[in-house]
Design an enzyme around this catalytic site. Structure first.
Site: not given
Ligand code: GBH
Length: 533
Positions: A84, A129, A174, A361, A363, A430
């Site tokens: 990606r 992005h 995002e 994404n 985290y 991600e």
């Protein structure tokens, strides 16, 4: 010390795909090469060099503009099924518009794509992005409704040039970070800091722009080239501090049925609320609003529900709780209309369902509490939420202060998304861990194992997770943190002219996961020699 994943050997299902991710400004360099013009990150870092913690920028970064063949070689070493990466708008369209496309910029991406396809590595393109053309920023960027067409034109150029070979598309990476950090705060370019106002304008325009690009692909390109297209949202898990705040997905849906929007409330007569008292003339003069409203619910809804609800629910639109509460606050604050813009009915329809999959994404996780000692700017996103988040000291951390290791949050998040949005296909675009550098990255190895284990737990529960990309293939420009925080499976030596890339221990471990399609926590790699199988 981070606990090891609980089961020793677990298998990934057939068809599940593994990859790794990067983004244009974070790796490419070549900031003014061959006709490329200035984007908001070039502009900001050049104007004020020490805004970035180590006074760095992305002028050269990993020099992938020149070293893309080495990047593909690393993908082959890891055995990736997909990679990606994102497109630099200014490299492809130096005027920001499609009038003078830049052949050299298009050639760069063709070279990268063709090199990958030689080795059966599927490209996954993120159109946007975070590196907006500076000229478009001067026109207001994502707060200008014309961006719907600007972005749609750029998307069309990308589909036309690369769509014959690229089957995975992500429109925007995002939105929350684009809008909240860039327009409502100072933590990303363009650092507009127009709290409680600009981020909501941005959110609306961005969603419509995304949807327009989606429909262009769907109507004009999918038929001849196949392929799939979606959006990537960043989603933290939010865990309530108190039991009362533990609202189920069922209650969240309930909320949508029962709560009227403020405009309906004012107009009266909406079937969405119960009339409590009917006066002599048969008018309803008192209503009951069933409102499930908790700090945690507001966090979920304002941070990612804001973007997921309009796209992935049957009803579409911003979450009712957001609409209702921000409208009420705006009125109390003296605004003549809600700071959260409304979609027209055509826009609402355009956005609803405009994603083939949910790009995720993920985290980390935060605890949520109401803390009356905390004061917020008024108006602001945080004041609109009216609650604060924190991460307990005892949670294991990474180099990035915001990143704590909380795999159970990933498990809970995936289940909640399944319940809220009808179990959409989820592409993890991600997930990763930061260190301060070094090849013996046992903490990163542990993070990947724990998070993949949690993801498998969710898949056992029925979550439709279809693929996974590690962030990141290699160290790169970590936005405001410059090159101080490292997310790479490969370490990059920024003192060497050829930006030497060296596999970390985590690269060897990830390679084995991809090769065997198995998570085996007892595997100890031989890190002496990286090979291409
Ligand atoms: C991703 O965002 C980005 O897509 C990627 O470009 C980036 O390199 C990667 O993460 C690693 O950071 O300090 O409390 O304001 C992840 C989501 C949300 C993580 C904002 C950092 C800042 C938290 N990001 N967050 S705070």
């Amino acid at each position: 010390i981070i606990k090891e994943a609980k089961q020793n050997v677990r298998q990934f299902p057939d068809g599940f795909i593994f990859g790794a991710a990067t983004a244009s400004y974070q790796i490419e360099g070549g900031w003014d090469a061959d006709g490329k013009t200035e984007n908001i990150w070039d502009h900001m870092t050049h104007k004020d060099p020490c805004l970035i913690v180590d006074c760095s920028n992305g002028d050269v970064a990993d020099d992938s503009y020149n070293l893309y063949k080495r990047d593909v070689e690393m993908m082959r070493e890891l055995g990736l099924q997909f990679y990606r990466f994102s497109l630099s708008w200014n490299r492809i369209l130096p005027t920001s518009f499609p009038d003078k496309p830049n052949a050299a910029g298009i050639q760069y991406y063709n070279n990268l794509i063709n090199e990958m396809l030689k080795y059966n590595i599927e490209p996954m393109i993120t159109l946007y992005h975070w590196d907006l053309p500076q000229r478009l920023q001067e026109l207001g960027g994502w707060t200008n409704p014309h961006i719907v067409d600007w972005f749609a034109d750029f998307a069309r150029v990308a589909f036309e040039n690369f769509g014959d070979r690229v089957k995975y598309w992500i429109t925007i990476n995002e939105p929350r970070e684009v809008c909240f950090q860039g327009y409502g705060d100072v933590t990303k370019a363009p650092r507009l800091n127009m709290k409680g106002i600009a981020e909501y304008m941005c959110a609306k325009n961005l969603l419509v722009a995304h949807a327009k690009a989606y429909h262009i692909y769907d109507k004009e390109f999918r038929g001849k080239w196949g392929g799939t297209i979606g959006i990537t949202l960043s989603m933290n898990w939010y865990e309530p501090e108190t039991e009362e705040d533990n609202v189920s997905a069922e209650e969240m849906r309930q909320f949508e049925v029962d709560v009227p929007f403020l405009k309906d409330f004012k107009r009266g007569g909406s079937a969405q609320f119960d009339c409590k008292f009917i006066d002599f003339f048969d008018n309803c003069v008192a209503i009951s609003i069933k409102l499930t409203d908790t700090p945690r619910l507001r966090h979920l809804n304002y941070s990612w529900g804001q973007y997921a609800h309009p796209i992935f629910t049957e009803s579409g639109d911003f979450p009712p709780i957001m609409k209702e509460k921000i409208a009420a606050k705006s009125e109390a604050q003296g605004f003549y209309r809600s700071r959260l813009p409304e979609f027209t009915s055509e826009e609402l329809e355009l956005v609803r369902g405009s994603s083939d999959f949910l790009g995720l994404n993920h985290y980390t996780t935060n605890m949520i509490k109401v803390d009356d000692s905390v004061t917020y700017d008024v108006p602001s996103y945080w004041d609109d939420i009216g609650a604060t988040r924190y991460q307990p000291e005892e949670w294991d951390g990474a180099a990035s202060t915001w990143l704590k290791v909380v795999p159970w949050g990933f498990h809970k998040l995936l289940n909640r998304l399944r319940e809220l949005y009808g179990n959409p296909p989820i592409m993890v675009t991600e997930n990763g861990f930061s260190s301060f550098g070094g090849l013996e990255d046992d903490d990163r190895v542990s993070y990947y194992r724990l998070y993949l284990d949690a993801m498998l737990d969710a898949m056992d529960d029925g979550c439709n997770v279809v693929g996974y990309a590690a962030w990141s293939l290699m160290d790169n420009f970590e936005w405001m943190r410059g090159y101080t925080e490292r997310f790479g499976l490969y370490e990059v030596d920024y003192t060497s002219p050829n930006r030497t890339r060296t596999p970390r221990k985590s690269a060897f471990v990830y390679k084995e996961i991809v090769r065997t399609r198995t998570l085996d926590t007892s595997y100890e790699p031989d890190t002496n020699l990286m090979t291409i199988d």
